[in-house]
Scaffold this active site. Structure first.
Site, PDB file in Angstrom:
ATOM      1  N   ASP A 165       0.839  -1.199   0.000  1.00  0.00           N
ATOM      2  CA  ASP A 165       0.000   0.000   0.000  1.00  0.00           C
ATOM      3  C   ASP A 165       0.875   1.250   0.000  1.00  0.00           C
ATOM      4  O   ASP A 165       1.818   1.362   0.793  1.00  0.00           O
ATOM      5  CB  ASP A 165      -0.900   0.037   1.240  1.00  0.00           C
ATOM      6  CG  ASP A 165      -1.882  -1.117   1.277  1.00  0.00           C
ATOM      7  OD1 ASP A 165      -2.197  -1.659   0.201  1.00  0.00           O
ATOM      8  OD2 ASP A 165      -2.335  -1.468   2.386  1.00  0.00           O
ATOM      9  N   ASP A 194      -0.404  -3.438  -4.576  1.00  0.00           N
ATOM     10  CA  ASP A 194      -1.726  -3.589  -3.971  1.00  0.00           C
ATOM     11  C   ASP A 194      -2.460  -2.253  -4.041  1.00  0.00           C
ATOM     12  O   ASP A 194      -2.551  -1.664  -5.111  1.00  0.00           O
ATOM     13  CB  ASP A 194      -1.592  -4.099  -2.537  1.00  0.00           C
ATOM     14  CG  ASP A 194      -2.903  -4.646  -1.991  1.00  0.00           C
ATOM     15  OD1 ASP A 194      -3.821  -4.940  -2.787  1.00  0.00           O
ATOM     16  OD2 ASP A 194      -3.037  -4.777  -0.761  1.00  0.00           O
ATOM     17  N   ASP A 198      -5.445   2.620   1.570  1.00  0.00           N
ATOM     18  CA  ASP A 198      -6.236   1.592   2.246  1.00  0.00           C
ATOM     19  C   ASP A 198      -6.500   1.944   3.704  1.00  0.00           C
ATOM     20  O   ASP A 198      -5.618   2.464   4.407  1.00  0.00           O
ATOM     21  CB  ASP A 198      -5.518   0.245   2.193  1.00  0.00           C
ATOM     22  CG  ASP A 198      -5.715  -0.476   0.867  1.00  0.00           C
ATOM     23  OD1 ASP A 198      -6.211   0.170  -0.080  1.00  0.00           O
ATOM     24  OD2 ASP A 198      -5.360  -1.662   0.782  1.00  0.00           O
ATOM     25  N   ARG A 247     -11.783  -0.285  -7.329  1.00  0.00           N
ATOM     26  CA  ARG A 247     -11.637   0.210  -5.959  1.00  0.00           C
ATOM     27  C   ARG A 247     -11.287   1.699  -5.925  1.00  0.00           C
ATOM     28  O   ARG A 247     -10.201   2.102  -5.520  1.00  0.00           O
ATOM     29  CB  ARG A 247     -10.591  -0.580  -5.178  1.00  0.00           C
ATOM     30  CG  ARG A 247     -10.888  -2.062  -5.080  1.00  0.00           C
ATOM     31  CD  ARG A 247      -9.919  -2.779  -4.159  1.00  0.00           C
ATOM     32  NE  ARG A 247     -10.215  -4.199  -4.050  1.00  0.00           N
ATOM     33  CZ  ARG A 247      -9.583  -5.061  -3.266  1.00  0.00           C
ATOM     34  NH1 ARG A 247      -8.599  -4.632  -2.486  1.00  0.00           N
ATOM     35  NH2 ARG A 247      -9.929  -6.329  -3.232  1.00  0.00           N
TER      36      ARG A 247
END
Length: 520
Positions: A165, A194, A198, A247
């Site tokens: 992240d 990734d 987040d 996302r």
């Protein structure tokens, strides 16, 4: 479970990443400037729950390595002692070590903001780049991250950092404001990356504003699984999501507010509200994308309230048990209220205002709610500004005589229909424009003249077009000042015959209406 995807990253980008990995020089940043403390005030949900002030009121220190960042955290009296850390240069695995102390809990290979509070990290000078190194916020509160770039953080391959992240938050995190940052990868999960942004395991009261998220398989998530519904109260505004598979974000439970964002080239899905989540989606611009809003890859429904959005070349898939797109005619299926005030730009101007203001090294400009970029208000208790601060707003010009009136002028090649003399005629309706996106414009005198301040005024309709620049003593080539954006530029008074304003980066076609010069 969502299947793995491969991001559509161009060959040129891949080549640039390869060059960076082997140590070749890859230009990634323009010249930048930032104030010594966080500029402006936290917005959105980060302004709730007592607000987010970061290191305001505490010591200000400089850091050019990750180890120095950790040393600054560990050198505090306590884990809650306010501190502002100004960062310049490239932070990577080679210069980021674990540092021990009673006021910190750090780790090598990641910037660890763990079990601490009241911290600001802000990029200054020529910019701050966290290269293949993530920022991890855990069991922390009252954190500001501003004006930095985080790129190519991996969870697999080498080197790895922060679970892949760019910025990750988890475990009882409260009040985080991330503003004017650039978060980017060079591929999707199969390339080792990734999420860019987040939040999980009870993370609340977060705002992401005026930022760029690009070239990644996953933009970010709120909640790590369908059962992790303890997160929420997150605001996303004036951000650019570009070239991302999905996302933007994925929301599981909780509330999120998305307004005035520009979403383009979302390849599989966009805002994924699921598992009881509620998304308030206001005045965004969705462009050249697929399934930009809905519940995807699960049978556990989420909800949305929509208003004022523009869907430009957006395609929508069909519906089944695990795929419920909001379109092709998105309608609200819930209502969401937020505990803060905010000014909405019209959706039709979102691409332009986001292009001018979002990301690191843009001068920390914000929108005034009328589709116009402006400098954020500063706190009168802020410490003195950095010598490379962006220029100030020229609304109140310096006192004294404008030395440009009656002087001469020249420059690099000019656009058709413009004149070098247009910048010294006292008329805001005339202007000089370079033949391309960069160029020089100069004021000159027949004998040495003392100059200590310059005001650059942009023509109507071109506000925010000037990006990075240098102000040069054309007599000897010395750089008097550098920064971003038009406005008032102060420097040590210098006697010279010619002063040149060199535009080295732009956000459109620059138009200089007036180039004023003053003795002090």
């Amino acid at each position: 479970m969502r299947r793995a995807v491969v991001l559509r990253v161009g060959a040129a980008l891949a080549a640039a990443v390869t060059a960076a990995a082997v140590g070749a020089a890859v230009p990634m940043l323009q010249a930048s400037a930032a104030p010594a403390a966080a500029a402006g005030n936290a917005t959105g949900f980060a302004s709730a729950n007592g607000g987010t002030t970061g290191g305001a009121g505490g010591q200000t220190v400089r850091a050019t390595t990750g180890t120095a960042i950790h040393q600054a955290l560990c050198g505090r009296v306590s884990s809650s002692t306010p501190i502002t850390i100004q960062v310049e240069g490239t932070i990577n695995h080679g210069n980021t070590s674990k540092v021990s102390g009673n006021s910190c809990n750090t780790a090598a290979g990641v910037i660890e903001l763990k079990q601490i509070s009241n911290v600001t990290i802000i990029g200054v000078g020529n910019g701050a780049v966290f290269d293949q190194l993530g920022i991890h916020i855990r069991e922390a509160s009252n954190i500001i991250i501003q004006n930095v770039t985080v790129r190519n953080v991996k969870k697999s391959g080498s080197p790895t950092s922060n679970g892949g992240d760019a910025i990750g938050m988890e475990s009882d995190v409260r009040n985080v404001w991330v503003d004017h940052v650039t978060l980017e990868a060079s591929g999707g999960e199969s390339e080792g990356f990734d999420g860019l942004f987040d939040m999980k395991n009870n993370t609340q009261y977060v705002t992401l504003s005026y930022s760029i998220l690009r070239n990644s398989g996953r933009g970010g998530l709120i909640g790590s699984s369908e059962s992790d519904r303890s997160n929420g109260n997150v605001t996303f505004h004036h951000n650019l999501y570009s070239n991302i598979d999905s996302r933007t974000p994925l929301l599981r439970g909780g509330i999120a507010h998305m307004y005035n964002n520009h979403y383009r080239n979302l390849h599989e899905s966009g805002i994924n509200s699921r598992a009881g989540a509620r998304a308030k989606v206001d005045n965004n611009y969705f462009e050249d994308s697929k399934d930009v809003l809905g519940t995807f890859y699960t049978a556990e429904a989420g909800y949305w309230q929509v208003s004022g959005n523009i869907f430009d070349n957006v395609t929508w898939g069909g519906r089944d048990d695990e795929h419920n797109p909001a379109g092709p005619n998105p309608q609200s299926n819930t209502s969401v209220s937020v505990p803060y005030s905010y000014a909405l730009d019209g959706a039709n101007c979102v691409p332009d205002i986001v292009n001018r203001t979002a990301g690191a090294n843009k001068g920390l400009q914000v929108s005034n709610g009328n589709c116009t970029p402006t400098n954020p208000p500063t706190d009168p208790t802020d410490p003195p500004t950095d010598p490379t601060d962006p220029p100030t707003d020229p609304t109140d010009p310096p006192s004294g005589t404008n030395l440009s009136l009656g002087a001469g002028s020249d420059g690099s090649s000019k656009a058709s229909g413009t004149s070098y003399g247009d910048v010294r005629d006292g008329n805001m309706s005339t202007y000089w424009s370079p033949s391309g996106s960069t160029g020089d414009i100069s004021i000159k005198w027949g004998s040495a003249t003392r100059v200590g301040r310059v005001v650059i005024r942009e023509a109507s309709g071109a506000t925010g077009a000037i990006g990075s620049w240098q102000l040069l003593n054309a007599d000897d080539g010395a750089v008097l000042k550098s920064g971003t954006g038009a406005g008032t530029i102060s420097f040590t008074p210098t006697s010279l015959k010619k002063v040149t304003f060199r535009i080295t980066g732009s956000n459109g076609t620059p138009r200089v209406a007036e180039y004023e010069t003053y003795a002090s």
